[in-house]
Design a protein around this motif. Sequence first.
Motif, PDB file in Angstrom:
ATOM      1  N   UNK A   1       0.758  -1.204  -0.118  1.00  0.00           N
ATOM      2  CA  UNK A   1      -0.016   0.024   0.039  1.00  0.00           C
ATOM      3  C   UNK A   1       0.735   1.142   0.086  1.00  0.00           C
TER       4      UNK A   1
ATOM      5  N   UNK B   1       1.671   3.529  -4.105  1.00  0.00           N
ATOM      6  CA  UNK B   1       1.401   4.743  -4.942  1.00  0.00           C
ATOM      7  C   UNK B   1       1.535   6.042  -3.975  1.00  0.00           C
TER       8      UNK B   1
ATOM      9  N   UNK C   1     -11.984   7.234  -5.058  1.00  0.00           N
ATOM     10  CA  UNK C   1     -12.617   6.606  -3.753  1.00  0.00           C
ATOM     11  C   UNK C   1     -14.015   7.314  -3.793  1.00  0.00           C
TER      12      UNK C   1
ATOM     13  N   UNK D   1     -16.291   5.162  -5.747  1.00  0.00           N
ATOM     14  CA  UNK D   1     -16.332   3.968  -5.351  1.00  0.00           C
ATOM     15  C   UNK D   1     -17.348   3.959  -4.290  1.00  0.00           C
ATOM     16  N   UNK D   2     -17.275   4.944  -3.488  1.00  0.00           N
ATOM     17  CA  UNK D   2     -18.275   5.193  -2.128  1.00  0.00           C
ATOM     18  C   UNK D   2     -19.476   5.399  -2.804  1.00  0.00           C
TER      19      UNK D   2
ATOM     20  N   UNK E   1     -21.184   2.230  -3.845  1.00  0.00           N
ATOM     21  CA  UNK E   1     -21.578   1.341  -2.893  1.00  0.00           C
ATOM     22  C   UNK E   1     -22.848   1.810  -2.180  1.00  0.00           C
TER      23      UNK E   1
ATOM     24  N   UNK F   1     -30.732  -1.892  -3.297  1.00  0.00           N
ATOM     25  CA  UNK F   1     -30.994  -3.220  -2.812  1.00  0.00           C
ATOM     26  C   UNK F   1     -32.157  -3.010  -1.500  1.00  0.00           C
TER      27      UNK F   1
ATOM     28  N   UNK G   1      -4.796  -4.414   0.449  1.00  0.00           N
ATOM     29  CA  UNK G   1      -3.617  -3.774   0.661  1.00  0.00           C
ATOM     30  C   UNK G   1      -3.842  -2.354   0.109  1.00  0.00           C
ATOM     31  N   UNK G   2      -4.934  -1.988  -0.514  1.00  0.00           N
ATOM     32  CA  UNK G   2      -5.153  -0.671  -1.120  1.00  0.00           C
ATOM     33  C   UNK G   2      -4.757   0.355   0.078  1.00  0.00           C
ATOM     34  N   UNK G   3      -4.482   1.558  -0.661  1.00  0.00           N
ATOM     35  CA  UNK G   3      -4.003   2.635   0.050  1.00  0.00           C
ATOM     36  C   UNK G   3      -5.446   3.372   0.414  1.00  0.00           C
ATOM     37  N   UNK G   4      -6.428   3.219  -0.340  1.00  0.00           N
ATOM     38  CA  UNK G   4      -7.671   3.794  -0.085  1.00  0.00           C
ATOM     39  C   UNK G   4      -8.562   3.229   1.263  1.00  0.00           C
TER      40      UNK G   4
ATOM     41  N   UNK H   1     -11.583   3.225   1.912  1.00  0.00           N
ATOM     42  CA  UNK H   1     -12.846   2.954   1.483  1.00  0.00           C
ATOM     43  C   UNK H   1     -12.651   1.675   0.854  1.00  0.00           C
ATOM     44  N   UNK H   2     -11.973   1.351   0.035  1.00  0.00           N
ATOM     45  CA  UNK H   2     -11.666   0.083  -0.838  1.00  0.00           C
ATOM     46  C   UNK H   2     -11.356  -1.003   0.265  1.00  0.00           C
TER      47      UNK H   2
ATOM     48  N   UNK I   1     -33.844  -8.791  -3.731  1.00  0.00           N
ATOM     49  CA  UNK I   1     -33.010  -7.492  -3.675  1.00  0.00           C
ATOM     50  C   UNK I   1     -33.009  -6.911  -5.296  1.00  0.00           C
TER      51      UNK I   1
END
Lengths: 388, 371
Positions: free
Chosen positions: A3, A6, A21, A24-25, A28, A35, B191-194, B196-197, B227
């Motif tokens: 990690x 980058x 991010x 992505x959030x 989700x 759902x 292993x991501x930096x983010x 959230x992920x 769903x």
Amino acid sequence: MLNKLTASAGSNRFRLDLVLQAVFLALIFYLAYSVFHNTQVNLENRGIESGFEFLDKEAGLPIGDALISYTPTDSYGWAFFTAVVNTLYVAFFAIILATVVGVLIGIARVSRNWLVCRMAAIYVETLRNVPLLLTLIFIYVVVLSSLPSARSSWLLTEGILLNIRGFYFPKPLPQDGFGLVLFSVGLAVVLCWGFRRWAKRYTERTGQELASFRISLVLLLGLPALTYLLTGQPLLWENPELKGFNYRGGLSLRPEFLALLLGLVLYTAAFIGENVRSGIQSVSKGQVEAAQALGLKPGKVMLRVVLPQALRVIIPATTNDYTSLVKNSSLAVAIGYPDMVSVGGTIIGQNGQAIEIIGMWMAVYMAINLLISAFMNWLNARVQMVER
Amino acid sequence: MSDITQTAQRTFTPQPALAPPKELKGAVHWARTNLFDGWLNTVLTLLSLLLIFSVVPGLLRWGLLDAVWQGDSEACRVEGVGACWSFIGANFRILMVGIYPVEEIWRPVLSFLLLLGVIWLTVSRRVRGIRMVAFWLVLPFIAYWLIGGGYLGLPEVDQSRWGGLMLSLLLAAVGIIVSVPLGILLALGRFSDSPVIKISCVSFIETIRGVPLITILFMASVMLPLFLPEGMDVNNLLRIQIGMILFSSAYMAEVVRGGLQAVPRGQTEAAKALGLPYRHIMFYVVIPQALRHVLPPLIGRCIALFKDTSLVLIVGLLDFLGMLKSSTQDSEWLGFEAESYVFGAFVYWLVCYSMSRYGQHLESAGPKNNN
């Protein structure tokens, strides 16, 4: 680590990351919302009410093998709890027995006896490469149904018998004064613990070994036995007796429970056996040779030198096998033992509240698995080598 | 000078090795060291022999010597005969392909031959690397089209008619092929930096790993329709396949994570020093090494996935185990459960054991690490 890969890129890269991010959030959240929304609409269309109110309603479903008192007039909540107790019950005994069988298999796998070693290998390779569900159904349908009927039961000794309805054994009936016996057992355990502490310090101080194993054995068995005799043997046994076509009285284990227990034990023992084998093989040969050079007997070498060191390899792997054993107990649904998946499935069939039941399943399994991991991690910390 | 060489020649003339002393070779010596070495081993050997002689002859008589290999169910109901293997023969087709239409049976057979072909190409190392991956990726699509039909002139066969070993293999193959890359992505996400992920991946993996596969299958089969938006319908087989993939990818992710942790940090640093972008570092440097580290547990997960396909029986698909079970309820062939399950166990065993042997072979034949 990865990690950090980058991290040092320029601030442009950093801004891009933030945007990604955020996207992505948002995705989700959108998924979760849709759902949730769809589920609401679908539930309304099918006329299923949501929420946990149903837990207080009368269940009306029979549970064939309840460890705690349960009748069909009890609530759904109590029915589910009964099933959770059943799951814990079978998992607890399966873990203990699988550990015993697994250690024996593992030791047999490294045995110098060619025949024993081969037989253990065949056992492991067979059980590991056949699905547990097939093994369970095989035990339930083929093995247990070939047992004799109640009238021609196999009598092991007086009061202990096996037939197609299950495994029967005498039920203890405590009489007046049995409390005293139980108290003496507790007292013996406390005394034994105190004695071992004192004996350890005595050995450290004087260098003399006491026969502490024998002394504690005498303490643990002798004191309760003495109390038992002095209080006039306050324990009666109720033997199962043949009445009509079936045995009544005593205690019994039903074939569904026996099949599930047997299947889980045999299957998991194969995996634990492999853990034990790899643990034993990880102990360097020099350790064994040094122990032998000191004149230790083979049994002592295994018990005092090899196994304690092998435990460091064995415990983490075995933790996984214990948690999969608990999860595998859900296969009970296929042979009709009322564990929580089986009972929960029936509840879903009755009122359609799948979301709540599946949520409860997940919560209970997670809780059990976390407890097992916590206990095994504590155990693991105790056997780790203290590095200087 | 010549003296020395002569001496040397004389000294170094190899002598023929002496045969071992008579008492240290032969069956008797072997038995003495491996079977009757001390009283404990002697007792163990005798007990084992007792066990073998009490079990094996009976099994042999039942399974081979007294077994019925041909004929109808009447031939098996004669007193004193052993296993009824003609039961397997009579039900062979439904055990293999379920209630797939007879006139279209060449399609699953052809798919199976294709599968065998790709396995042969892989095991004999005729194709490697990216081409091998491509073969495996294309195979399920071709098999799916062949078995299902509906396009390019092949008549459609409804999925409710798929079953037997064919269905088990299909569920396992698609499950493995999709869950391995998904597992790699999830592991990288861990292993991501983010944050959230990272948090999403960790909570997905831990949730799935905390619960039994059955509850996931129930969820896929019962809850997934709830769903989805109204009008959107995913058939039961696909739902269950999705459930299996999600379950398997969480476990694959943990396996791959172990491999990622084993790749030395210097590797990524060196790649970074060369100026490679993140995706190149991952796909050319880190992941290949990580996968090589975890090949044995990866194969182990594939075996586990194949065994786990038997659970779809509980949510109503007639896979191999489902067909074994339902064939014993055939009114003509009642009462041959033992034969059915023994045959099933043998087939499962054969597939799983071959996979695990191949895994061991890869482990010993693969390029060695020199760190």
